[in-house]
Design a protein around this motif. Structure first.
Motif, PDB file in Angstrom:
ATOM      1  N   ARG A   1       0.796  -1.371  -0.077  1.00 30.69           N
ATOM      2  CA  ARG A   1      -0.026   0.027  -0.006  1.00 30.69           C
ATOM      3  C   ARG A   1       0.724   1.299   0.269  1.00 30.69           C
ATOM      4  O   ARG A   1       1.619   1.239   0.834  1.00 30.69           O
ATOM      5  CB  ARG A   1      -0.998  -0.079   1.307  1.00 30.69           C
ATOM      6  CG  ARG A   1      -1.849   1.227   1.305  1.00 30.69           C
ATOM      7  CD  ARG A   1      -2.863   1.024   2.433  1.00 30.69           C
ATOM      8  NE  ARG A   1      -3.617   0.065   2.919  1.00 30.69           N
ATOM      9  CZ  ARG A   1      -4.639  -0.044   2.182  1.00 30.69           C
ATOM     10  NH1 ARG A   1      -5.150   0.721   1.283  1.00 30.69           N
ATOM     11  NH2 ARG A   1      -5.397  -1.391   2.415  1.00 30.69           N
TER      12      ARG A   1
ATOM     13  N   THR B   1      -2.253  -8.391  -1.737  1.00 26.24           N
ATOM     14  CA  THR B   1      -3.046  -7.265  -2.209  1.00 26.24           C
ATOM     15  C   THR B   1      -2.189  -6.145  -2.500  1.00 26.24           C
ATOM     16  O   THR B   1      -1.523  -5.732  -1.431  1.00 26.24           O
ATOM     17  CB  THR B   1      -4.121  -7.058  -1.239  1.00 26.24           C
ATOM     18  OG1 THR B   1      -4.904  -8.268  -0.977  1.00 26.24           O
ATOM     19  CG2 THR B   1      -4.945  -5.875  -1.422  1.00 26.24           C
TER      20      THR B   1
ATOM     21  N   THR C   1      -2.503  -2.164  -3.483  1.00 28.29           N
ATOM     22  CA  THR C   1      -3.485  -1.099  -3.568  1.00 28.29           C
ATOM     23  C   THR C   1      -2.732   0.365  -3.761  1.00 28.29           C
ATOM     24  O   THR C   1      -2.049   0.395  -2.558  1.00 28.29           O
ATOM     25  CB  THR C   1      -4.324  -1.074  -2.396  1.00 28.29           C
ATOM     26  OG1 THR C   1      -5.088  -2.438  -2.262  1.00 28.29           O
ATOM     27  CG2 THR C   1      -5.581   0.190  -2.567  1.00 28.29           C
ATOM     28  N   ASN C   2      -2.806   1.355  -4.282  1.00 26.09           N
ATOM     29  CA  ASN C   2      -2.565   2.820  -4.466  1.00 26.09           C
ATOM     30  C   ASN C   2      -0.983   2.839  -4.461  1.00 26.09           C
ATOM     31  O   ASN C   2      -0.320   3.502  -3.540  1.00 26.09           O
ATOM     32  CB  ASN C   2      -3.073   3.296  -3.079  1.00 26.09           C
ATOM     33  CG  ASN C   2      -2.983   4.888  -3.278  1.00 26.09           C
ATOM     34  OD1 ASN C   2      -3.233   5.353  -4.332  1.00 26.09           O
ATOM     35  ND2 ASN C   2      -2.651   5.494  -2.211  1.00 26.09           N
TER      36      ASN C   2
ATOM     37  N   SER D   1      -5.703  -3.191  -6.768  1.00 25.77           N
ATOM     38  CA  SER D   1      -6.661  -2.106  -7.185  1.00 25.77           C
ATOM     39  C   SER D   1      -6.115  -0.800  -7.031  1.00 25.77           C
ATOM     40  O   SER D   1      -5.341  -0.413  -6.023  1.00 25.77           O
ATOM     41  CB  SER D   1      -7.821  -2.223  -6.248  1.00 25.77           C
ATOM     42  OG  SER D   1      -7.432  -2.013  -5.028  1.00 25.77           O
ATOM     43  N   GLU D   2      -6.509   0.331  -7.858  1.00 28.60           N
ATOM     44  CA  GLU D   2      -6.056   1.786  -7.660  1.00 28.60           C
ATOM     45  C   GLU D   2      -4.737   1.908  -7.653  1.00 28.60           C
ATOM     46  O   GLU D   2      -4.165   2.869  -7.350  1.00 28.60           O
ATOM     47  CB  GLU D   2      -6.788   2.379  -6.287  1.00 28.60           C
ATOM     48  CG  GLU D   2      -8.421   2.050  -6.214  1.00 28.60           C
ATOM     49  CD  GLU D   2      -8.864   2.659  -4.974  1.00 28.60           C
ATOM     50  OE1 GLU D   2      -8.214   3.318  -4.277  1.00 28.60           O
ATOM     51  OE2 GLU D   2     -10.183   2.641  -5.104  1.00 28.60           O
ATOM     52  N   ASN D   3      -3.924   1.123  -8.440  1.00 30.11           N
ATOM     53  CA  ASN D   3      -2.366   1.362  -8.643  1.00 30.11           C
ATOM     54  C   ASN D   3      -2.434   2.365 -10.095  1.00 30.11           C
ATOM     55  O   ASN D   3      -3.393   2.067 -10.826  1.00 30.11           O
ATOM     56  CB  ASN D   3      -1.777  -0.087  -8.795  1.00 30.11           C
ATOM     57  CG  ASN D   3      -1.783  -1.016  -7.620  1.00 30.11           C
ATOM     58  OD1 ASN D   3      -1.423  -0.645  -6.683  1.00 30.11           O
ATOM     59  ND2 ASN D   3      -2.530  -1.938  -7.918  1.00 30.11           N
TER      60      ASN D   3
END
Length: 206
Positions: free
Chosen positions: A152, A171, A173-174, A194-196
Motif C-alpha cells: 500500500r 493485495t 493497492t494505491n 486495485s487503484e494502482n
C-alpha cells in the motif's frame, strides 16, 4: 484504470520450477532450522533472539544473525525496512498483515529480498507501505517470495509495489510507478490489484 479490481491468477513471467517450489515451501510454517524472535514492543537487539522473552527489537538484527534454513517470527508492530540478500530464511508475522507492518518512511524500499530473479527469502503476513524511491525500482519489495502481504502507498520508477519476485495471495493497492504501478516483471498467484497508477501497466507490467 483507477479503482478497477483485477484478480491475477498468473500474471507476469512464466513460472520457474524454483519459483513455484518456493511458493509451496512458503505455505508451511517454518523451515527446519533455528527460530529467531522479534518484538518491537518488548525486544532488544542486545538480546539473544532465541525466545519470545529474549526477542530482538528489529527484523534486520534477526536476518543478520540467521543462517539458511532458519525462521524469523515477528510480533505485532511497525518495523524498519529490511535487506536479506537472498538468504534462505522465512520471515513470518505472528498475527498477519493487519497487525504487522514494514514501513519505508517515504524514503526507502520496504523489503530488499534479493535481485528481481532471486526468490530464496520468504516474507509472509506483512503490510509493506510508504516505500518511496524516486530514482530506483520496487518501492515495496524487490525479489523474494512474498506471501499474504499487503502493498500500500509505495512508489518506484518501475514496480511501485513489487519489482520481480513471486507474490502469492497478496493485495496491491494505491502503488505508483512509470511502469507497473502494482508490480513489474513479477509472478503473481491469486493476487488482487486495485487503484494502482502507472504510465504503462497500472496493475502489472511485464
Amino acid at each position: 484504470g483507477s479503482g478497477q479490481m483485477e484478480s491475477c491468477l498468473s500474471t507476469g513471467k512464466i513460472f520457474y520450477a524454483i519459483s513455484m517450489s518456493m511458493v509451496l515451501a512458503a505455505s508451511s510454517a517454518t523451515f527446519a532450522g533455528s527460530n529467531w524472535y522479534v518484538s518491537q514492543k518488548s525486544g532488544k537487539d542486545t538480546n539473544d533472539g532465541l525466545s519470545e522473552q529474549t526477542a530482538f527489537a528489529t527484523i534486520q538484527k534477526a536476518v543478520n544473525v540467521s543462517s539458511d534454513g532458519d525462521s524469523i517470527l515477528v510480533d505485532d508492530g511497525a518495523y524498519s525496512p529490511i535487506s536479506t540478500t537472498n538468504k534462505m530464511v522465512v520471515i513470518s508475522s505472528q498475527n498477519g498483515s493487519r497487525f504487522t507492518t514494514i514501513d519505508g518512511g517515504g524514503l526507502e524500499r520496504c523489503a530488499t529480498l534479493g535481485t528481481m530473479d532471486q526468490t530464496n527469502s520468504v516474507l509472509r503476513g506483512f503490510t509493506l507501505r510508504n516505500g518511496v524511491l524516486s530514482n530506483d525500482v520496487g518501492g515495496g519489495s524487490i525479489g523474494g517470495t512474498v506471501v499474504e502481504c499487503i502493498y500500500r502507498d509505495n512508489r518506484g520508477v518501475d514496480g511501485g509495489g513489487a519489482y520481480g519476485g513471486v507474490l502469492k495471495g497478496c493485495t496491491l493497492t494505491n502503488n505508483e510507478a512509470n511502469h507497473g504501478g502494482g508490480a513489474y516483471e513479477a509472478v503473481l498467484v491469486d493476487c488482487t490489484l486495485s487503484e494502482n497508477v502507472a504510465t504503462n501497466g497500472a496493475g502489472v507490467y511485464g
